[in-house]
Design a protein around this motif. Structure first.
Motif, PDB file in Angstrom:
ATOM      1  N   ILE A 105     -17.812  -3.587 -40.725  1.00  0.00           N
ATOM      2  CA  ILE A 105     -17.100  -4.634 -41.450  1.00  0.00           C
ATOM      3  C   ILE A 105     -16.891  -5.768 -40.454  1.00  0.00           C
ATOM      4  O   ILE A 105     -16.444  -5.536 -39.329  1.00  0.00           O
ATOM      5  CB  ILE A 105     -15.748  -4.154 -41.989  1.00  0.00           C
ATOM      6  CG1 ILE A 105     -15.932  -2.951 -42.915  1.00  0.00           C
ATOM      7  CG2 ILE A 105     -15.032  -5.283 -42.733  1.00  0.00           C
ATOM      8  CD1 ILE A 105     -14.618  -2.318 -43.339  1.00  0.00           C
ATOM      9  N   THR A 148     -16.502 -12.499 -45.062  1.00  0.00           N
ATOM     10  CA  THR A 148     -16.272 -11.098 -44.695  1.00  0.00           C
ATOM     11  C   THR A 148     -17.456 -10.298 -45.205  1.00  0.00           C
ATOM     12  O   THR A 148     -17.785 -10.364 -46.395  1.00  0.00           O
ATOM     13  CB  THR A 148     -14.975 -10.558 -45.309  1.00  0.00           C
ATOM     14  OG1 THR A 148     -13.868 -11.347 -44.848  1.00  0.00           O
ATOM     15  CG2 THR A 148     -14.757  -9.107 -44.909  1.00  0.00           C
ATOM     16  N   TYR A 167     -19.586  -6.560 -45.446  1.00  0.00           N
ATOM     17  CA  TYR A 167     -19.575  -5.095 -45.395  1.00  0.00           C
ATOM     18  C   TYR A 167     -21.030  -4.635 -45.353  1.00  0.00           C
ATOM     19  O   TYR A 167     -21.862  -5.099 -46.142  1.00  0.00           O
ATOM     20  CB  TYR A 167     -18.877  -4.514 -46.621  1.00  0.00           C
ATOM     21  CG  TYR A 167     -17.510  -5.095 -46.881  1.00  0.00           C
ATOM     22  CD1 TYR A 167     -16.360  -4.494 -46.369  1.00  0.00           C
ATOM     23  CD2 TYR A 167     -17.357  -6.261 -47.636  1.00  0.00           C
ATOM     24  CE1 TYR A 167     -15.100  -5.023 -46.606  1.00  0.00           C
ATOM     25  CE2 TYR A 167     -16.103  -6.802 -47.873  1.00  0.00           C
ATOM     26  CZ  TYR A 167     -14.982  -6.181 -47.355  1.00  0.00           C
ATOM     27  OH  TYR A 167     -13.735  -6.720 -47.592  1.00  0.00           O
ATOM     28  N   TYR A 170     -25.718  -4.707 -47.836  1.00  0.00           N
ATOM     29  CA  TYR A 170     -24.587  -5.508 -47.381  1.00  0.00           C
ATOM     30  C   TYR A 170     -23.989  -6.305 -48.542  1.00  0.00           C
ATOM     31  O   TYR A 170     -24.634  -6.541 -49.569  1.00  0.00           O
ATOM     32  CB  TYR A 170     -25.019  -6.477 -46.276  1.00  0.00           C
ATOM     33  CG  TYR A 170     -25.903  -7.593 -46.785  1.00  0.00           C
ATOM     34  CD1 TYR A 170     -25.362  -8.809 -47.192  1.00  0.00           C
ATOM     35  CD2 TYR A 170     -27.288  -7.427 -46.893  1.00  0.00           C
ATOM     36  CE1 TYR A 170     -26.163  -9.824 -47.681  1.00  0.00           C
ATOM     37  CE2 TYR A 170     -28.091  -8.427 -47.371  1.00  0.00           C
ATOM     38  CZ  TYR A 170     -27.530  -9.623 -47.774  1.00  0.00           C
ATOM     39  OH  TYR A 170     -28.318 -10.622 -48.280  1.00  0.00           O
TER      40      TYR A 170
END
Length: 746
Positions: free
Chosen positions: A515, A543, A545, A563
Motif C-alpha cells: 500500500i 493511494t 493498493y 493494482y
C-alpha cells in the motif's frame, strides 16, 4: 542566475556553439578512453591490481548468466533466475563481481527482486535484435507500460495511467540514465535522449516501488543502464536500415586496465519519416569512465550528449488520420513546426563499501537548449543541477535479517524562456519572456525486516519539498508594462508513505503486496499554477493498493500484478484548440486500476535439436481508468489509453543462435480522446514477423517486418474535455515497414 530583462536576439545562445561545446566535452572523454587499449577483464598496463573482497558474512547467490543462445526470448526480467534464495534468506546485494558502482544484469535482477511490487529488469538481449532506436523497442514488452508512438523517437509513455493526458512531453514517471535524472527540474522529460543501442539493461519500477530512487510519482521510475568496462565488448559496430529512409549506425568500445575501466557508445540516425514533414536527424553519445580507488571504493564519471533536429507533422482529424495517414497537418506545414534540441549531461557517482553498508553519492548537471517553432516560436535554455546520497545497510539484528535504506536527492534548475510569433518557421515579435525556477528536495527511508528467513515486512516513506517560481520579465520591463503580471510562486510539502510484504515461496517464486501514497507537482510548460487564471491547480495525490507474484520454472516464467490507485486532483492537460497548448486542470476524484500480466512458455521442445525451444511470449495490460462521480464527467472513462492491450509472440529459438517467429499487437476495444467520451479510437491488430541470428561474439543480424497487413490505425491521441469529429487530435500509426540490421562484436 539570469538577468531580469530579456537580452536582444543577437545575444541569445547560438545552437551551433552549444553543440560544439557538447561534442568538445565528449571528444576529450573519447581521447581518454582511447588511451586505454586493454581488452575487458585484462590488465595490460602495469597499474595496481584490484582484488574484490566480500565483506558480507553471507555468500552471494548469483543467478547464472545467460547467453543469447540460452535465454528464453520472453518478456520476463527473470531470464536466468529471479534471484530468490533458499530458506537461508535473500542475499545482501552489497558485493559486485565487476564494477562496484554499477551492477551487471544478473546482479541488478537479484537486487530488484527485493522489491515488494511490480518491477522489471529488461536485458539488452531483448531489444538489440530490433532497430533499438525508440523506447518502444526497449520496453514495448513490459506489462503495464503503455507506449504510444507519434513520429520519430517521440512517444507518450504511461505507467498505470501516469501523465495520462499529457499531449507533449511526458510527466508522471521519473526517468534516469545510469541513475542520473532525465527529467527537467519541473518534472517533464523528453525521450529523444533514450538510445536503446547503448544500454546493458533497463530497470522498471512501477508506482511507489521506485522509492529506491526517491521517486514518488504515480508511474514510478525507469532507469536506462549503460555497460561499464567490466561487462562491455572490446569493440562493437552495428548498422540498421529500414523503411521511410531509416538509417542508423552505432559503434561502441569498452575495457578494463588495472583500476580503470571505460565504455563509450556513439550512434547516429536519420529518417525521412512515414508522414510528410517528419524528417529526423540525431546523434547520441553515452560514455562512462570508472576508477577503482580501492577494493571497497569506486568513482565513475558519466557523459551523455545528444543533438536532435526533427520536423513535426502534427495531429489531424480522425478521418484524415485514417484516409490520408501520410499527410501532415497543413497549418503545421505553414508554420514549419520543429523540435530541435541540444543537450549534455555530466555526472559523477562514487560508491563505498563499509562492512555491510553501501554508500552511494554523486552530483550532476544537465544543460539543454531548445529551438522549437510550433504555434509560436519557443526558444529557451534549461540549466539543471543536483546531487544524491543513498546508504544501504544489510545486517543481522539478533537472529533476524534487517535491510535499511536511507537517501536524499536535490534536483534544482532554471529555465530561461522566450516565446516569439512564429512567422513560417522564423522568429517574429517577442511575446513572452520569463524565468522559471524549480527546486526539489527529497529524503526517503525504507526498512525491510525479515520476520522469517523468507518473509519480509517493509515500511518506508518519502518527504519532498518543492518550489515553483515564475518571474515575468514582460511585466518588469517598462516597454511591456501594459501586459498582465504572470509572476507567481508555489511551495509544496508532500509525504508519501509505503507498507509492503515480500514472501519468497521458494527459490523461483515470490508473492508481494503493498500500500503506498504518491504525489506529483504540476509542471511549468503551460503555466499551470503561476498564471492568475490557473493559480489553484494543486498537486496530484494517489493511494495505490497492489498485490502480485513473479517467478520462473525451467520452461515457464510469469509476472502478475493487480493494482488500484485512488486519485485526488489528477492533473489533466486538455486541448482547447488545435493551434494552442493544452490547459492544465485538476480532476476531482478518479480511479486507475488494472492488471499487468506477462508470461513465457516453452510449449515445444527438441523439435530439430535436443536444446531448441518454441516459446509463447505474452504481455497483457488491462487499464480500467474512470472518473469517480465527477460533477461534470460523472463516471466516464478517462481518455488517452486503451482498456486492453496485448502483445503475443511465437518464437522458435535454436541453440546456434537462430530464431524466427510471428508476433501480434492487438487493441481489441476502443478508447476515448476526450472526457466526454464522445470521440473514440477504433480497435486494431498488427501482424509482425522477425527472423535473425544472434551470438555473443562475432556476427549477428536480423530482419523484421512490422504491420505486414498495412493496417490503418490511430497510434495515439492528444486529449480534450469535449471533442468533435473536426477536432485535430490524432496521430496515424506507421504503415507496412521492414527493418534489418547487422552487428559485429569482439
Amino acid at each position: 542566475m539570469y538577468a531580469l530583462h530579456w537580452p536582444p536576439i543577437s545575444a541569445r545562445p547560438n545552437p551551433v556553439s552549444i553543440r560544439a561545446d557538447v561534442f568538445g566535452v565528449v571528444f576529450v572523454f573519447t581521447l581518454l578512453a582511447a588511451a586505454l587499449p586493454s581488452h575487458a577483464q585484462q590488465n595490460t598496463v602495469e597499474l595496481p591490481p584490484v582484488t574484490v573482497v566480500t565483506t558480507t558474512p553471507k555468500a552471494k547467490v548469483k543467478p547464472k548468466a545467460t547467453t543469447a543462445k540460452q535465454a528464453a526470448p520472453s518478456i520476463m526480467p527473470q531470464q536466468a533466475a529471479i534471484g530468490v534464495p533458499d530458506n537461508a534468506g535473500p542475499p545482501a546485494p552489497d558485493t559486485r563481481a565487476g564494477s562496484l558502482t554499477v551492477p551487471d544484469t544478473a546482479e541488478a535482477t537479484v537486487d530488484i527482486n527485493l522489491t515488494p511490487g511490480g518491477v522489471e529488469v529488461v536485458p539488452d538481449t531483448q531489444f538489440k535484435s530490433t532497430p533499438a532506436n525508440t523506447i518502444k523497442d526497449a520496453l514495448g514488452w513490459v506489462p503495464g507500460v503503455t507506449i504510444q508512438q507519434k513520429w520519430g523517437p517521440d512517444a507518450r509513455v504511461s505507467i498505470r495511467g501516469s501523465g495520462l493526458t499529457r499531449n507533449y512531453g511526458n510527466r508522471g514517471i521519473n526517468a534516469f540514465i545510469d541513475g542520473i535524472p532525465i527529467n527537467t527540474s519541473d518534472g517533464l522529460f523528453d525521450l529523444f535522449e533514450v538510445d536503446p543501442s547503448a544500454y546493458r539493461y533497463v530497470e522498471v519500477f512501477k508506482g511507489a516501488n521506485a522509492l529506491r530512487f526517491g521517486a514518488n510519482s504515480l508511474g514510478g521510475a525507469i532507469n536506462f543502464v549503460t555497460p561499464t568496462g567490466y561487462d562491455s565488448d572490446l569493440f562493437g559496430v552495428r548498422v540498421d536500415v529500414g523503411s521511410f529512409g531509416f538509417v542508423k549506425s552505432a559503434v561502441n568500445s569498452g575495457g578494463v586496465s588495472g583500476p580503470v575501466d571505460y565504455f563509450i557508445n556513439v550512434s547516429a540516425y536519420r529518417e525521412d519519416g512515414y508522414r510528410e514533414h517528419s524528417n529526423q536527424d540525431m546523434v547520441r553519445i553515452n560514455a562512462n569512465l570508472g576508477y577503482r580507488l580501492s577494493e571497497n571504493a569506486e568513482t565513475r564519471f558519466y557523459v551523455n550528449a545528444n543533438t536532435w533536429d526533427g520536423e513535426l507533422p502534427g495531429e489531424v482529424t480522425k478521418e484524415a488520420a485514417l484516409k490520408s495517414p501520410k499527410a501532415a497537418n497543413p497549418e503545421w506545414l505553414r508554420l514549419d513546426q520543429q523540435r530541435n534540441i541540444d543537450s549534455v549531461r555530466i555526472a559523477n557517482k562514487t560508491t563505498l563499501r563499509l562492512d555491510g553498508t553501501m554508500l552511494e553519492f554523486g552530483v550532476f548537471t544537465h544543460q539543454r537548449h531548445v529551438d522549437h517553432p510550433i504555434y509560436e516560436y519557443l526558444d529557451y535554455d534549461v540549466s539543471d543541477y543536483g546531487g544524491f546520497f543513498r546508504a544501504t545497510d544489510d545486517r543481522m539484528v539478533g537472529s533476524f535479517r534487517n535491510r535499511f535504506i536511507i537517501g536524499a536527492n536535490i534536483l534544482n534548475g532554471t529555465t530561461d524562456y522566450y516565446q516569439y510569433v512564429n512567422e513560417g518557421g522564423s522568429k517574429g515579435a517577442l511575446t513572452t519572456s520569463q524565468v522559471w525556477d524549480a527546486e526539489n528536495y527529497s529524503a526517503y527511508a525504507e526498512n525491510s525486516f525479515y520476520i522469517l528467513p523468507n518473509v519480509a515486512l517493509i515500511a518506508g516513506t518519502q518527504f519532498m519539498h518543492a518550489v515553483r517560481e515564475q518571474r515575468d520579465r514582460f511585466f518588469d520591463d517598462p516597454i511591456w508594462d501594459t501586459q498582465p503580471d504572470d509572476s507567481g510562486r508555489r511551495e509544496f510539502d508532500l509525504w508519501s508513505p509505503k507498507f509492503g510484504v515480500l514472501w519468497d515461496v521458494d527459490p523461483g517464486w515470490q508473492i508481494f503486496a503493498n500500500i503506498s501514497r504518491s504525489a506529483e507537482v504540476p509542471t511549468f510548460d503551460v503555466n499551470s499554477f503561476t498564471s492568475p487564471a490557473n493559480s489553484n491547480v494543486d498537486a496530484q495525490r494517489a493511494t495505490t493498493y497492489e498485490i502480485g507474484t513473479r517467478g520462473r520454472r525451467p520452461d515457464f516464467t510469469w509476472d502478475l500484478a493487480l493494482y488500484r490507485a485512488e486519485l485526488r486532483d489528477e492533473l489533466q492537460c486538455l486541448t482547447t484548440a488545435a493551434w494552442a497548448p493544452c490547459t492544465v486542470v485538476n480532476a476531482d476524484r478518479t480511479v486507475h486500476q488494472g492488471i499487468e500480466a506477462g508470461f513465457g512458455l516453452a510449449f515445444l521442445r527438441s523439435t530439430f535439436d535436443l536444446e531448441d525451444r518454441v516459446w509463447l511470449n505474452v504481455a497483457y495490460t488491462y487499464n480500467d481508468f474512470f472518473f469517480d462521480n465527477d460533477a461534470v464527467w460523472g463516471n466516464n472513462r478517462l481518455p488517452g489509453v486503451p482498456p486492453h492491450y496485448l502483445r503475443a509472440e511465437v518464437l522458435y529459438k535454436h541453440p546456434s543462435g537462430f530464431y524466427a517467429g510471428p508476433n501480434v499487437e492487438w487493441m481489441p476495444q476502443e478508447f476515448y480522446a476526450d472526457n466526454a467520451n464522445s470521440v473514440d479510437v477504433d480497435p486494431y491488430a498488427l501482424l509482425n514477423f522477425r527472423v535473425g541470428f544472434e551470438q555473443d561474439k562475432g556476427w549477428s543480424g536480423y530482419l523484421e517486418g512490422r504491420n505486414l497487413t498495412d493496417e490503418r490505425y490511430i497510434a495515439t491521441t492528444i486529449t480534450a474535455g469535449t471533442a468533435t469529429a473536426a477536432s485535430e487530435l490524432f496521430n496515424p500509426g506507421l504503415g507496412l515497414a521492414v527493418y534489418g540490421g547487422i552487428q559485429y562484436k569482439w
